[in-house]
Design a protein around this motif. Structure first.
Motif, PDB file in Angstrom:
ATOM      1  N   ARG A 294      -3.903  61.422  54.820  1.00  0.00           N
ATOM      2  CA  ARG A 294      -4.234  62.092  56.353  1.00  0.00           C
ATOM      3  C   ARG A 294      -4.594  60.665  56.953  1.00  0.00           C
ATOM      4  NH1 ARG A 294      -4.270  62.374  60.573  1.00  0.00           N
ATOM      5  NH2 ARG A 294      -4.776  63.804  61.963  1.00  0.00           N
TER       6      ARG A 294
ATOM      7  N   ALA B  86     -14.631  52.458  62.282  1.00  0.00           N
ATOM      8  CA  ALA B  86     -14.685  53.888  62.236  1.00  0.00           C
ATOM      9  C   ALA B  86     -14.553  54.163  60.398  1.00  0.00           C
ATOM     10  CB  ALA B  86     -13.709  54.541  62.727  1.00  0.00           C
TER      11      ALA B  86
ATOM     12  N   PHE C 236     -10.177  66.138  53.916  1.00  0.00           N
ATOM     13  CA  PHE C 236     -10.869  65.166  54.256  1.00  0.00           C
ATOM     14  C   PHE C 236     -12.332  64.873  53.490  1.00  0.00           C
ATOM     15  CE2 PHE C 236      -9.307  67.184  57.987  1.00  0.00           C
ATOM     16  CZ  PHE C 236      -8.440  66.181  58.595  1.00  0.00           C
TER      17      PHE C 236
ATOM     18  N   VAL D 140      -0.703  64.992  63.740  1.00  0.00           N
ATOM     19  CA  VAL D 140      -0.283  65.551  62.479  1.00  0.00           C
ATOM     20  C   VAL D 140      -1.270  66.490  62.001  1.00  0.00           C
ATOM     21  CG1 VAL D 140       0.489  64.849  60.253  1.00  0.00           C
ATOM     22  CG2 VAL D 140       1.194  63.560  62.243  1.00  0.00           C
TER      23      VAL D 140
ATOM     24  N   ILE E 283      -8.199  67.829  65.079  1.00  0.00           N
ATOM     25  CA  ILE E 283      -7.927  66.535  64.774  1.00  0.00           C
ATOM     26  C   ILE E 283      -6.578  65.801  65.219  1.00  0.00           C
ATOM     27  CG2 ILE E 283      -7.940  64.595  63.205  1.00  0.00           C
ATOM     28  CD1 ILE E 283     -10.535  65.803  61.922  1.00  0.00           C
ATOM     29  N   SER E 284      -5.640  66.677  65.023  1.00  0.00           N
ATOM     30  CA  SER E 284      -4.299  66.440  65.310  1.00  0.00           C
ATOM     31  C   SER E 284      -4.000  66.201  66.775  1.00  0.00           C
ATOM     32  CB  SER E 284      -3.445  67.321  64.474  1.00  0.00           C
ATOM     33  OG  SER E 284      -3.132  68.680  65.267  1.00  0.00           O
TER      34      SER E 284
ATOM     35  N   THR F 219     -11.737  48.498  66.116  1.00  0.00           N
ATOM     36  CA  THR F 219     -12.319  49.751  66.114  1.00  0.00           C
ATOM     37  C   THR F 219     -11.979  50.488  64.958  1.00  0.00           C
ATOM     38  OG1 THR F 219     -11.432  49.483  68.403  1.00  0.00           O
ATOM     39  CG2 THR F 219     -12.387  51.618  67.958  1.00  0.00           C
ATOM     40  N   VAL F 220     -10.849  50.358  64.566  1.00  0.00           N
ATOM     41  CA  VAL F 220     -10.344  51.347  63.292  1.00  0.00           C
ATOM     42  C   VAL F 220     -11.182  50.870  62.067  1.00  0.00           C
ATOM     43  CG1 VAL F 220      -8.333  51.523  61.651  1.00  0.00           C
ATOM     44  CG2 VAL F 220      -7.960  51.422  64.063  1.00  0.00           C
TER      45      VAL F 220
ATOM     46  N   ILE G  47     -10.442  56.069  64.682  1.00  0.00           N
ATOM     47  CA  ILE G  47      -9.000  55.576  64.172  1.00  0.00           C
ATOM     48  C   ILE G  47      -7.828  55.580  65.352  1.00  0.00           C
ATOM     49  CG2 ILE G  47      -6.942  55.860  62.687  1.00  0.00           C
ATOM     50  CD1 ILE G  47      -9.065  56.545  60.696  1.00  0.00           C
ATOM     51  N   TYR G  48      -7.831  56.858  66.150  1.00  0.00           N
ATOM     52  CA  TYR G  48      -6.931  56.875  67.221  1.00  0.00           C
ATOM     53  C   TYR G  48      -7.427  56.140  68.604  1.00  0.00           C
ATOM     54  CZ  TYR G  48      -4.230  60.302  64.569  1.00  0.00           C
ATOM     55  OH  TYR G  48      -3.441  60.670  63.510  1.00  0.00           O
TER      56      TYR G  48
ATOM     57  N   LEU H   9      -1.001  67.912  58.008  1.00  0.00           N
ATOM     58  CA  LEU H   9      -0.203  68.078  56.908  1.00  0.00           C
ATOM     59  C   LEU H   9      -0.363  69.164  56.230  1.00  0.00           C
ATOM     60  CD1 LEU H   9      -1.376  64.563  55.653  1.00  0.00           C
ATOM     61  CD2 LEU H   9       1.003  64.979  56.776  1.00  0.00           C
TER      62      LEU H   9
ATOM     63  N   PRO I  11      -4.884  51.473  68.900  1.00  0.00           N
ATOM     64  CA  PRO I  11      -6.448  51.229  68.868  1.00  0.00           C
ATOM     65  C   PRO I  11      -6.458  49.865  68.507  1.00  0.00           C
ATOM     66  CG  PRO I  11      -5.757  53.149  67.206  1.00  0.00           C
ATOM     67  CD  PRO I  11      -4.678  52.769  68.366  1.00  0.00           C
TER      68      PRO I  11
ATOM     69  N   PRO J 118      -2.594  55.831  63.502  1.00  0.00           N
ATOM     70  CA  PRO J 118      -2.235  54.323  63.514  1.00  0.00           C
ATOM     71  C   PRO J 118      -3.300  53.537  62.770  1.00  0.00           C
ATOM     72  CG  PRO J 118      -3.023  55.201  65.413  1.00  0.00           C
ATOM     73  CD  PRO J 118      -2.844  56.369  64.526  1.00  0.00           C
TER      74      PRO J 118
ATOM     75  N   VAL K  94      -1.236  58.797  58.293  1.00  0.00           N
ATOM     76  CA  VAL K  94      -0.385  59.168  59.503  1.00  0.00           C
ATOM     77  C   VAL K  94      -1.039  58.929  60.665  1.00  0.00           C
ATOM     78  CG1 VAL K  94       0.609  60.942  57.967  1.00  0.00           C
ATOM     79  CG2 VAL K  94      -1.315  61.483  59.222  1.00  0.00           C
TER      80      VAL K  94
ATOM     81  N   GLN L 165     -15.672  61.845  64.532  1.00  0.00           N
ATOM     82  CA  GLN L 165     -16.106  60.520  64.782  1.00  0.00           C
ATOM     83  C   GLN L 165     -14.992  59.523  64.144  1.00  0.00           C
ATOM     84  OE1 GLN L 165     -18.007  59.697  67.167  1.00  0.00           O
ATOM     85  NE2 GLN L 165     -19.731  60.927  67.328  1.00  0.00           N
ATOM     86  N   LEU L 166     -14.846  59.915  62.988  1.00  0.00           N
ATOM     87  CA  LEU L 166     -14.008  58.881  62.186  1.00  0.00           C
ATOM     88  C   LEU L 166     -12.511  58.846  62.865  1.00  0.00           C
ATOM     89  CD1 LEU L 166     -12.792  57.296  59.646  1.00  0.00           C
ATOM     90  CD2 LEU L 166     -12.828  59.296  58.334  1.00  0.00           C
ATOM     91  N   PHE L 167     -11.839  60.068  63.099  1.00  0.00           N
ATOM     92  CA  PHE L 167     -10.683  60.059  63.513  1.00  0.00           C
ATOM     93  C   PHE L 167     -10.599  59.699  64.896  1.00  0.00           C
ATOM     94  CE2 PHE L 167      -9.766  61.813  59.501  1.00  0.00           C
ATOM     95  CZ  PHE L 167      -8.595  61.436  59.127  1.00  0.00           C
TER      96      PHE L 167
ATOM     97  N   ALA M 265     -17.494  55.664  58.048  1.00  0.00           N
ATOM     98  CA  ALA M 265     -17.296  56.939  57.028  1.00  0.00           C
ATOM     99  C   ALA M 265     -17.449  56.577  55.634  1.00  0.00           C
ATOM    100  CB  ALA M 265     -15.960  57.276  57.377  1.00  0.00           C
TER     101      ALA M 265
ATOM    102  N   ILE N 213      -6.559  62.568  51.028  1.00  0.00           N
ATOM    103  CA  ILE N 213      -7.584  61.923  51.902  1.00  0.00           C
ATOM    104  C   ILE N 213      -6.898  60.555  52.528  1.00  0.00           C
ATOM    105  CG2 ILE N 213      -9.442  60.656  52.516  1.00  0.00           C
ATOM    106  CD1 ILE N 213     -10.854  62.659  50.731  1.00  0.00           C
TER     107      ILE N 213
END
Ligand SMILES: Nc1ncnc2c1ncn2[C@@H]1O[C@H](COP(=O)(O)OP(=O)(O)OP(=O)(O)O)[C@@H](O)[C@H]1O
Ligand SMILES: [Mg+2]
Lengths: 250, 260
Positions: free
Chosen positions: A89, A15, B93, B86, B151-152, A11-12, B109-110, B88, A7, A94, A92, B104-106, A19, A86
């Protein structure tokens, strides 16, 4: 085989920022302290404004706000979230490490801008303090520079201490030390030597640059030295704080 | 990438993890192929989480290589992480965020576009459609775990790593999770899970690796393991009611004493 998509950093970051700001907003009651102390000081020093000048009153109270943000707001949120796992998570996924921190720091920088604004408004409201447009603008800048020292100092605390309760009590202790020593030492009540030390401590240099920022005409060579010392503290603290930082508490 | 590697989604070779002077993972090697569910079993402290953490890039490993979907995890960590999903063993969160906000956050990120319809579909899928507006901290432990699991897989990863995903789930959720894991396999992706439930290992894992004191003891299909060891005297000694189970083999191979 399918392409792996990385990504976009923007964008990262977006987000993460969304949050982190939401979390800040939900915790708004906890950040009252950050606003309360400087405002109470400003209001109760009404008489001092005439004697010591508007810049003195504003820069003093704003400094307490900046210390509270760096030492309490920042450290506690980092220590708590780290303890809950937190960060792990997020790591892990990207999301590069620096984006996770950058978002946190950006939230605190916006807090600095907010506190600065609040101080201006209260100063005007209660003490009829006004600055020139250049004074207002420069103060936002010096507040960010000054706030960065305390964020970096907060980073030292979370870098060296893992347990969130210990982080909490340590940051409180450091905060009150700054408040007490700053208030009495800076006024010369603890003797000449303490006054000198206070003046060149992160408390004093931040106060100096902010006071001069409010009245740009009063900026002297000493102020420039104070600015350089402030930046020096920031770099040293940041390096120590980041080098020792662990992402988990295990 | 060369072709004979394309079947392997995860390849771990001679992995060593050390905490200070303590060696938690010693030359662990295994590989997980497309469409395979691989179970990592071992007593408490065996090194399962440490092995996964090294694959995930959370801890540095002293030596060995980890290849995720063709990407060397040390050289291309972001690519490796983008290719894996993943869950864990212990994670959380922000408890102040609502379930929908965490998703939305994840998604962000992805790099996944999450429309409102998609969000609703995801929540419905984990039977939490009424909980979208609830804060994460207000969910029950099992509900939190379901959020974590969904989410994983939010970015449809080729490799899914689940550290004790069914611990703390009720039987219904556990069965549902098994189906979910099998659905990932149907899509041709690979799953690595750790578990202390031999029943789970037997019913969902295609192959299992038993690890103890940081070392791989054996890797095989559950049936083959039982078949291979059913006549060992140690296995017969711990078996009950005259029937040899995977648990009997596990206990015989890893010893009877409880770990510190
Ligand atoms: N951060 C750490 N520092 C020092 N030792 C650690 C650390 N993390 C794990 N260990 C040790 O490494 C060993 C393996 O731990 P690990 O968490 O990988 O075990 P596990 O197989 O996942 O166990 P469990 O089934 O209890 O989850 C244990 O002896 C543990 O005490
Ligand atoms: Mg574990």
């Amino acid at each position: 085989m399918e392409e792996t998509i990385i990504p976009k950093t923007s964008t990262v970051l977006a987000a993460l920022l969304r949050a982190d700001f939401t979390t800040l907003w939900r915790n708004r009651r906890a950040v009252v302290m950050v606003f309360l102390v400087p405002i109470v000081i400003l209001v109760s020093w009404k008489d001092l404004v005439a004697k010591m000048g508007a810049a003195f009153a504003l820069s003093n109270s704003l400094t307490y706000g900046l210390i509270a943000i760096g030492l309490m707001g920042y450290t506690n949120s980092i220590a708590r979230d780290r303890d809950k796992g937190i960060f792990q998570r997020l790591r892990v996924a990207p999301a590069p490490n620096w984006t996770i921190m950058m978002s946190r720091i950006f939230v605190q920088l916006s807090m600095i801008a907010l506190v600065t604004t609040a101080i201006f408004v209260v100063g005007y409201d209660y003490d009829k303090i006004t600055l020139t447009p250049a004074g207002y603008a420069l103060t936002y800048l010096t507040a960010i520079v000054g706030g960065a020292v305390y964020l970096a100092l907060g980073q030292v605390i979370v870098g060296l201490i893992k347990n969130p309760e210990t982080v909490n009590s340590t940051s409180r202790l450091v905060y009150f030390t700054f408040v007490i020593v700053g208030m009495f030492g800076g006024m010369g009540m603890l003797g000449k030597q303490v006054e000198q030390i206070t003046q060149w401590s992160p408390y004093g240099t931040v106060k100096t640059i902010m006071a001069a920022g409010m009245v740009p005409g009063s900026w002297t060579m000493d102020t420039t030295n104070a600015l350089l010392v402030t930046l020096g503290y920031t770099i040293v603290f940041a390096v120590i704080g980041i080098k020792n930082f662990k992402w988990n508490t295990k | 990438m060369d072709n004979n590697q394309s079947e392997s989604i995860l390849k771990v070779t001679d992995l060593c993890v050390q905490y200070g002077t303590f060696k938690a993972v010693k030359e662990v090697s295994f590989d997980v192929r497309k469409g395979e569910i691989f179970g990592l079993l071992g007593p408490n402290g065996a090194g399962k989480t440490s092995t996964l953490s090294a694959i995930e890039g959370l801890i540095k490993y002293q030596s060995g290589t980890v290849i995720v979907d063709g990407h060397n995890a040390k050289e291309k960590p972001l690519y490796a992480r983008a290719a894996m999903g993943v869950q864990l063993q212990s994670t959380s969160f922000q408890s102040e965020l609502k379930v929908s906000e965490i998703l939305q956050l994840f998604a962000g990120i992805y790099g996944v576009k999450l429309t409102n319809e998609k969000l609703t579909a995801i929540l419905k899928d984990i039977s939490l459609e009424d909980a979208a507006g609830k804060r994460f901290g207000q969910l029950s432990g099992g509900q939190q775990q379901r959020v974590s699991l969904v989410i994983s897989t939010i970015h449809n990863p080729r490799l899914v790593l689940l550290d004790e995903p069914t611990t703390g789930l009720d039987p219904q959720s556990r069965r549902q999770l098994w189906e979910r894991i099998e659905a990932i396999r149907e899509r041709g992706h690979a799953v690595v899970l750790t578990t202390h439930s031999m029943e789970e290992a037997e019913s969902v894992c295609d192959r299992i690796g038993i690890i103890d004191h940081g070392k791989v003891i054996t890797i095989d299909t559950p049936q083959a393991l039982i078949e291979k060891h059913k006549n060992d005297p140690e296995v017969i000694a711990v078996s009950r009611k005259g029937r040899v189970t995977l648990e009997d083999v596990f206990i015989a191979l890893t010893g009877k004493e409880v770990r510190a």
